[in-house]
Design a protein around this motif. Structure first.
Motif, PDB file in Angstrom:
ATOM      1  N   HIS A 148     -91.942  74.693 -62.048  1.00  0.00           N
ATOM      2  CA  HIS A 148     -92.136  75.463 -63.279  1.00  0.00           C
ATOM      3  C   HIS A 148     -92.431  76.918 -62.936  1.00  0.00           C
ATOM      4  O   HIS A 148     -93.026  77.211 -61.896  1.00  0.00           O
ATOM      5  N   THR A 185    -100.595  72.768 -72.956  1.00  0.00           N
ATOM      6  CA  THR A 185     -99.453  72.766 -73.857  1.00  0.00           C
ATOM      7  C   THR A 185     -98.991  74.193 -74.143  1.00  0.00           C
ATOM      8  O   THR A 185     -99.757  75.152 -74.026  1.00  0.00           O
ATOM      9  N   GLN A 216     -85.689  72.021 -79.016  1.00  0.00           N
ATOM     10  CA  GLN A 216     -85.822  71.686 -77.603  1.00  0.00           C
ATOM     11  C   GLN A 216     -86.615  70.395 -77.381  1.00  0.00           C
ATOM     12  O   GLN A 216     -86.963  70.058 -76.251  1.00  0.00           O
ATOM     13  N   SER A 217     -86.889  69.662 -78.452  1.00  0.00           N
ATOM     14  CA  SER A 217     -87.714  68.453 -78.366  1.00  0.00           C
ATOM     15  C   SER A 217     -87.212  67.471 -77.325  1.00  0.00           C
ATOM     16  O   SER A 217     -87.999  66.848 -76.599  1.00  0.00           O
ATOM     17  N   ARG A 258     -86.059  67.749 -74.548  1.00  0.00           N
ATOM     18  CA  ARG A 258     -86.267  68.105 -73.145  1.00  0.00           C
ATOM     19  C   ARG A 258     -87.703  67.871 -72.674  1.00  0.00           C
ATOM     20  O   ARG A 258     -87.959  67.882 -71.468  1.00  0.00           O
ATOM     21  N   PHE A 259     -88.643  67.672 -73.615  1.00  0.00           N
ATOM     22  CA  PHE A 259     -90.057  67.708 -73.248  1.00  0.00           C
ATOM     23  C   PHE A 259     -90.845  66.553 -73.857  1.00  0.00           C
ATOM     24  O   PHE A 259     -90.400  65.890 -74.793  1.00  0.00           O
ATOM     25  N   GLU A 318     -92.365  61.197 -75.583  1.00  0.00           N
ATOM     26  CA  GLU A 318     -91.646  61.728 -74.427  1.00  0.00           C
ATOM     27  C   GLU A 318     -90.180  61.936 -74.785  1.00  0.00           C
ATOM     28  O   GLU A 318     -89.441  60.986 -75.049  1.00  0.00           O
ATOM     29  N   LYS A 319     -89.773  63.214 -74.876  1.00  0.00           N
ATOM     30  CA  LYS A 319     -88.396  63.622 -75.130  1.00  0.00           C
ATOM     31  C   LYS A 319     -87.802  62.971 -76.389  1.00  0.00           C
ATOM     32  O   LYS A 319     -86.761  62.308 -76.341  1.00  0.00           O
ATOM     33  N   VAL A 346     -95.467  71.349 -76.522  1.00  0.00           N
ATOM     34  CA  VAL A 346     -94.906  70.521 -75.464  1.00  0.00           C
ATOM     35  C   VAL A 346     -95.849  70.433 -74.277  1.00  0.00           C
ATOM     36  O   VAL A 346     -96.682  71.310 -74.033  1.00  0.00           O
ATOM     37  N   ASN A 347     -95.700  69.344 -73.552  1.00  0.00           N
ATOM     38  CA  ASN A 347     -96.465  69.086 -72.343  1.00  0.00           C
ATOM     39  C   ASN A 347     -95.960  69.978 -71.219  1.00  0.00           C
ATOM     40  O   ASN A 347     -94.785  69.935 -70.860  1.00  0.00           O
ATOM     41  N   ASP A 378     -89.694  75.306 -67.607  1.00  0.00           N
ATOM     42  CA  ASP A 378     -89.387  74.166 -66.746  1.00  0.00           C
ATOM     43  C   ASP A 378     -87.944  74.342 -66.309  1.00  0.00           C
ATOM     44  O   ASP A 378     -87.026  74.256 -67.128  1.00  0.00           O
TER      45      ASP A 378
END
Length: 255
Positions: A107, A131, A138-139, A141-142, A158-159, A175-176, A236
């Motif tokens: 990252h 976070t 973009q949900s 992806r993360f 998760e994603k 997002v995480n 990321d």
């Protein structure tokens, strides 16, 4: 780019390597007892860390040690992010820290981990997840978080195809970041329980959702909100498109 080297050893922004951002954050935050859990194609990464990060003084308890799979618990490679820590649980027993900071090595961001640890202690948390807000599209992806008014995490996907939007902005999600602070006793217990359950042994897929379901004190640390009242840069770079975009960003902003 990763044919002969691990992803964190890939060049970024000229002479730097991706891993340099995480290690720089650690060094500047005063966290200088670091285990680097490596797996495949680690020679280039090990060499870079040895030559570029020889700033640590072991006589003062400072170190960066690379730890490939030791086959002490199981004769296998790391099966997931949580499994990499589980297979090295003896290191926690050796050092017995109160808290453990777990970070990703691919990252790009600048962060003071000391503020994260202070927040974790203030909340009396078992786990704190850093976070950052991202566009809702973009949900996929993360890992997407849902928090209550006390910043306690009450939902985690998760994603997902479309994650639950940020309470203050329907066009954003939380997002995480893959940056975690664990109470050590909690971490050890959760790793052992997860191993017995037989999961994919991943923090995002398994450990965090299970802790939320059990009612553990899991809190979110909003990177931008707490560290200046605005979104901070975090990327990321797990694929070629995000790697390219982050390199282009470097020419436009100061990270």
């Amino acid at each position: 780019m990763t044919k002969t080297r691990a992803k964190p050893a890939v060049s970024f922004g000229g002479d730097y390597r991706i891993i340099d951002f995480t290690l720089s954050n650690c060094f500047n935050s005063g966290f200088r007892a670091i285990y680097l859990l490596t797996q495949y194609r680690s020679m280039t990464l090990d060499r870079h860390v040895r030559l570029a990060w020889n700033l640590f003084r072991r006589e003062l308890g400072e170190f960066i040690d690379s730890v490939p799979p030791q086959h002490l618990i199981a004769n296998k490679w790391y099966e997931g992010t949580a499994d990499s820590v589980y297979q090295n649980i003896h290191l926690l027993d050796e050092h017995r820290p109160d808290l453990v900071l777990i970070l990703s090595g691919d990252h790009i961001y600048k962060m003071n981990y000391g503020l994260l640890v202070e927040y974790h202690n203030e909340k009396g948390a078992d786990l704190t997840v850093a976070t950052v807000d991202m566009p809702v599209d973009q949900s996929y992806r993360f890992g997407v978080l849902e928090m209550d008014t006390e910043r306690r995490i009450v939902g985690f996907e998760e994603k997902p195809v479309k994650g639950k939007p940020h309470p203050d902005d329907p066009n954003k999600i939380l997002v995480n970041m893959g940056v975690y602070v664990f109470d050590t006793r909690t971490l050890v217990r959760e790793l052992i329980e997860d191993y017995k359950r037989g999961s994919s042994r991943d923090f995002g897929h398994d450990i965090i959702p299970q802790m939320i379901r059990k009612g553990e004190r899991v809190f979110g640390y909003e990177f931008g909100d707490i560290e200046g009242g605005k979104s901070r840069y975090w990327r990321d770079i797990g694929d070629l498109d995000s790697y390219y975009e982050a390199n282009m960003d470097l020419s436009l902003i100061h990270i």
